[in-house]
Motif scaffolding. Structure first.
Motif: not given
Length: 301
Positions: A46-47, A50-51, A53-54, A172, A175-176, A178-179
């Motif tokens: 998941a991290l 997120s990273t 996609t950022d 974005n 990424r959301f 993922g968090w």
């Protein structure tokens, strides 16, 4: 050191005599270790999502925001004249750093995914594309379109806005998500550890009653469960992080292909994100076990 911090540390250092009320092995021990390891493994990916996609959102925003495309559709005998006129307009437009027509080979490469590698671009009546590179704050697209309409009737300006915004918005949202996944993983970990702690407390109800008879307080008894389950969660999460990191290392390199999945992973200092997973799992276990222990002990009293 504050009173609350000293109290939290005392729960972790504890008393070996109180530890005897918590089974060192068995179903609850393996359940806690497995849950922490599995959830930490999922948290690593998941991290990574997120990273990745950022980085993807930043790259798409940067690359598409600094380039534009001018498409010229004109009869063959007018194509060269209109292309030259468009270049002159672009060279005198503030905010345009460079403007150059794409070669036949570059246009063939762009069309290859749809028409194959042997497309005879030079013999087909396809539009001429001009690549525009911006500088500074960029150019005024409205003003440029007006000039082109007057001087190059067959020109259509595409500033990539309709492509850039949906792509960046999609990145974005990924990424959301993922968090959100990380939050759900933490909540699931807390729920499973709570169940394991309650099972351990119920299985040792007789031992707890004896400890109360000799004067042990509920906080003293709960500290043993908190300490044991916190350590188990940390150890399990550490194993899960190691396995997840190895899995990330075995993903395809971004050098192999430029797709999103090949870029899923960590770069440079992003690997440090993995260091927070075991302490986070331990904190979740600490809070979940403490709440479950006090609630269960009150019910047994």
């Amino acid at each position: 050191m504050s009173l609350q911090l000293r109290h939290s540390l005392s729960l972790l250092t504890g008393d070996k005599q109180a530890d005897r009320s918590v089974p060192p092995t068995g179903f609850t021990a393996w359940l806690t270790l497995f849950t922490a390891a599995a959830m930490a493994f999922l948290a690593v990916f998941a991290l990574a999502l997120s990273t990745a996609t950022d980085r993807l959102a930043d790259r798409w925003a940067a690359e598409l925001a600094r380039t534009s495309t001018l498409r010229i559709s004109a009869p063959e005998d007018q194509m060269a004249a209109q292309t030259a006129a468009a270049i002159r307009v672009l060279e005198t437009t503030p905010g345009v750093a460079e403007a150059r027509p794409l070669t036949d080979e570059e246009q063939r490469t762009l069309l290859e995914p749809w028409f194959g590698p042997d497309l005879p671009v030079e013999t087909l009546p396809i539009p001429r594309l001009i690549e525009i590179i911006e500088e500074g704050d960029g150019y005024d697209p409205t003003g440029l379109r007006a000039r082109l309409q007057a001087e190059v009737p067959g020109a259509v300006l595409d500033d990539h806005t309709r492509w850039r915004e949906p792509l960046v918005e999609a990145a974005n949202r990924l990424r959301f998500l993922g968090w959100v996944s990380i939050v759900l993983i933490a909540a699931s970990t807390g729920a499973m550890i709570t169940l394991a702690a309650q099972a351990a407390l119920s299985a040792n109800a007789q031992v707890i009653r004896v400890m109360r008879l000799v004067g042990a307080t509920d906080e003293y008894i709960a500290s043993a469960f908190v300490r044991r389950f916190t350590i188990r969660a940390f150890n399990g999460a550490f194993v899960g992080v190691v396995l997840g990191g190895i899995g990330i290392l075995f993903l395809p390199s971004t050098d192999v292909a430029g797709g999103f999945l090949t870029g899923l992973g960590f770069q440079g200092g992003e690997w440090l994100w993995l260091l927070i997973v075991p302490p986070l799992a331990a904190m979740v276990a600490f809070l979940a076990t403490w709440a479950a222990a006090l609630r269960n002990l009150r019910e047994q009293s």
